[in-house]
Design an enzyme around this catalytic site. Structure first.
Site, PDB file in Angstrom:
ATOM      1  N   ASP A  81      -0.616   4.469   0.961  1.00  0.00           N
ATOM      2  CA  ASP A  81      -1.077   5.439   1.945  1.00  0.00           C
ATOM      3  C   ASP A  81      -0.287   5.298   3.236  1.00  0.00           C
ATOM      4  O   ASP A  81       0.246   4.243   3.547  1.00  0.00           O
ATOM      5  CB  ASP A  81      -2.573   5.282   2.211  1.00  0.00           C
ATOM      6  CG  ASP A  81      -2.952   3.893   2.711  1.00  0.00           C
ATOM      7  OD1 ASP A  81      -2.488   2.898   2.122  1.00  0.00           O
ATOM      8  OD2 ASP A  81      -3.710   3.799   3.700  1.00  0.00           O
ATOM      9  N   ASP A 132       6.534   1.280   6.256  1.00  0.00           N
ATOM     10  CA  ASP A 132       5.105   0.952   6.179  1.00  0.00           C
ATOM     11  C   ASP A 132       4.399   1.933   5.268  1.00  0.00           C
ATOM     12  O   ASP A 132       3.895   2.949   5.728  1.00  0.00           O
ATOM     13  CB  ASP A 132       4.520   0.981   7.592  1.00  0.00           C
ATOM     14  CG  ASP A 132       3.050   0.610   7.651  1.00  0.00           C
ATOM     15  OD1 ASP A 132       2.581  -0.104   6.751  1.00  0.00           O
ATOM     16  OD2 ASP A 132       2.359   1.052   8.592  1.00  0.00           O
ATOM     17  N   GLU A 138      -5.219   1.332   2.913  1.00  0.00           N
ATOM     18  CA  GLU A 138      -4.957   0.244   3.860  1.00  0.00           C
ATOM     19  C   GLU A 138      -4.994   0.720   5.300  1.00  0.00           C
ATOM     20  O   GLU A 138      -5.439  -0.010   6.191  1.00  0.00           O
ATOM     21  CB  GLU A 138      -3.596  -0.388   3.547  1.00  0.00           C
ATOM     22  CG  GLU A 138      -3.356  -1.748   4.224  1.00  0.00           C
ATOM     23  CD  GLU A 138      -2.796  -1.625   5.636  1.00  0.00           C
ATOM     24  OE1 GLU A 138      -2.802  -2.639   6.352  1.00  0.00           O
ATOM     25  OE2 GLU A 138      -2.355  -0.514   6.018  1.00  0.00           O
ATOM     26  N   GLU A 139      -4.547   1.945   5.535  1.00  0.00           N
ATOM     27  CA  GLU A 139      -4.478   2.453   6.901  1.00  0.00           C
ATOM     28  C   GLU A 139      -5.827   2.928   7.424  1.00  0.00           C
ATOM     29  O   GLU A 139      -5.943   3.288   8.595  1.00  0.00           O
ATOM     30  CB  GLU A 139      -3.469   3.606   6.984  1.00  0.00           C
ATOM     31  CG  GLU A 139      -2.034   3.234   6.640  1.00  0.00           C
ATOM     32  CD  GLU A 139      -1.368   2.372   7.704  1.00  0.00           C
ATOM     33  OE1 GLU A 139      -2.042   2.005   8.688  1.00  0.00           O
ATOM     34  OE2 GLU A 139      -0.174   2.067   7.546  1.00  0.00           O
ATOM     35  N   HIS A 158       0.824  -1.207   0.000  1.00  0.00           N
ATOM     36  CA  HIS A 158       0.000   0.000   0.000  1.00  0.00           C
ATOM     37  C   HIS A 158       0.861   1.262   0.000  1.00  0.00           C
ATOM     38  O   HIS A 158       2.004   1.263   0.473  1.00  0.00           O
ATOM     39  CB  HIS A 158      -0.979   0.012   1.171  1.00  0.00           C
ATOM     40  CG  HIS A 158      -0.370   0.088   2.534  1.00  0.00           C
ATOM     41  ND1 HIS A 158      -0.115   1.278   3.182  1.00  0.00           N
ATOM     42  CD2 HIS A 158       0.022  -0.889   3.401  1.00  0.00           C
ATOM     43  CE1 HIS A 158       0.389   1.037   4.378  1.00  0.00           C
ATOM     44  NE2 HIS A 158       0.503  -0.272   4.540  1.00  0.00           N
TER      45      HIS A 158
END
Length: 462
Positions: free
Chosen positions: A87, A116, A150-151, A85
């Site tokens: 984001d 991340d 995703e977050e 991801h």
């Protein structure tokens, strides 16, 4: 090991570093939707940049309405997926460098998203390029899926699932090595209530409480604005609590209490220090509140800085996935009422609906209502499966480290499809820096991730 493949990986390292630098400099936090940008302009720009880079590397790309994108190589009936991801969570406090500056010091690149999940995504992208450059024959397609939500709410994946058949198997480079075949259930609960507005007669009436931005981030800072006629007396009272809180003037007969914590990922609350819970404990200890005092006291008693869920009666564990964890990620108290978000990571053998019911029963006498804001079911893929055993084999051959399957409290895109596990990128013995100030990736680790992923592709798709 395939020396030709390793040589191709090494030749791409400098280009991968430059690509990561450019990606980190895009502050791809979720913002209000715009036309063609469902998660805001920064994420729209980030997805466009990533897909342009993949196309320039010789891959077939596709953009799904700004929600999510893909880059693909190879041919065949089956598809191997790599789910990453673009984001990031908000940068937050505590940085010593620009969180979007991609500063390189002592062989490490600092920036929100380096671990991340932009760093792992870049490693996967250039692993695919290395496979192409090395001429590794592929019997299956390899598809890198690049999400943009995703977050938050996973709207990207739901949009993708409606438009595209998910890959047959794969991994998500969004956690830790060796291989994560078990992920706890993730339940985010919303607590809300209208509160009595009468603060008359209170020694320290509470006007507002503010902490946190996301439920899956441990708040590193929390504040409360309260009525206060004697600032020195307030400071003495707070000092007696032994908590890391301070008080400062906020206007005539008003003070601001500041709670100092340590931010981190909600899946590992033991490594952080929840400023929101600490603030509740401090407010309760000094008897702050008037009309809202019973609510503050109850939340301090049942949640506070506890991350096991014991105070709410939901603690538990199983042999497969370990213990339940709890994070008070967002807390707001205003004259309009209370709103809070809890992030609960529950063991595989526990039931999410039962957890919600228990929390609701524990708080309902104060008029606090509880609802599920989001829920992701737990994941477990047997260690004997092809995907797990193959990735463990590759991991051992490339790194020489002990190959074993582990469970985590974090949640990855692996849950969105069958035969999918989390694989990388935090190495054993190294801290998980996701969602923390000072997040970074060592540049030699980026090279290692590229090697691991390239050999995983050759093993599983070749």
């Amino acid at each position: 090991m395939n020396e030709r493949l390793d040589a191709a990986v090494a030749a791409l390292h400098a280009q991968a570093v430059d690509t990561l630098r450019r990606w980190i400099r895009v502050p791809s936090e979720k913002m209000p939707a715009e036309a063609g940008a469902p998660f805001g302009r920064p994420l729209r720009d980030m997805l466009t940049l990533a897909l342009e880079d993949a196309k320039n590397l010789g891959m077939q790309t596709r953009d799904f309405d700004g929600y999510i994108g893909e880059a693909e190589i190879g041919e065949g009936e089956e598809t191997m997926g790599i789910l990453a991801h673009l984001d990031v969570v908000p940068a937050g406090d505590g940085w010593q460098v620009d969180p979007y500056g991609a500063v390189v010091e002592d062989g490490k690149m600092y920036g929100r998203g380096t671990s991340d999940d932009k760093g792992p995504a870049v490693a996967a992208l250039f692993a695919m390029k290395a496979v192409l450059d090395a001429g590794i024959p592929l019997k299956r397609k390899v598809r890198l899926i690049l999400g943009c939500d995703e977050e938050s709410g996973w709207e990207d994946i739901r949009h993708y699932q409606q438009a595209r058949k998910m890959p047959d198997f794969g991994f998500s480079p969004d956690a830790s090595y060796p291989v994560i075949n078990t992920e706890k259930g993730i339940e985010q609960l919303r607590l809300y209530a209208a509160l009595p507005g009468d603060e008359s007669g209170a020694s320290y009436p509470v006007y507002s409480v503010t902490a946190g931005e996301r439920p899956n981030v441990i708040p590193g800072l929390a504040t409360a604005e309260i009525g206060c006629a004697d600032l020195d007396a307030l400071r003495r009272a707070l000092e007696q609590t032994g908590l890391d809180v301070t008080a400062e003037a906020a206007g005539p007969n008003r003070a601001r209490i500041v709670s100092h914590g340590v931010t981190g990922h909600a899946s590992m609350p033991a490594f952080g220090k929840n400023a929101a819970g600490q603030l509740l404990l401090a407010l309760s200890a000094i008897g702050a509140g008037g009309g809202v005092q019973p609510v503050i006291r109850r939340l301090a008693e049942t949640i506070g800085m506890d991350f096991t869920g014991k105070g709410l009666g939901i603690d538990g564990q199983d042999a497969i996935s370990g213990a339940l964890t709890l994070n008070l990620g967002v807390l707001r108290i205003t004259p309009d009422g209370l709103e809070a978000l809890l992030d609960i990571r529950h063991p595989v053998l526990m039931n999410g609906e039962m957890i919600r019911r228990i929390v609701g029963l524990r708080l309902e006498d104060l008029g606090i209502r509880v609802e599920t804001a989001s829920y992701k079911a737990p994941l477990h893929v047997p260690e004997q499966s092809r995907i797990v055993s193959s990735l463990l084999k590759v991991y051992y051959e490339v790194t020489g480290n002990e190959p074993r399957a582990i469970a985590i409290g974090g949640g990855t895109y692996s849950r969105s499809m069958d035969n999918c596990v989390a694989f990388g990128c935090t190495l054993p013995g190294h801290p998980d820096l996701a969602h923390q100030a000072g997040e970074h990736m060592a540049l030699d680790h980026l090279l290692l991730h590229m090697r691991v992923f390239a050999h995983a592709i050759a093993e599983l798709a070749g």
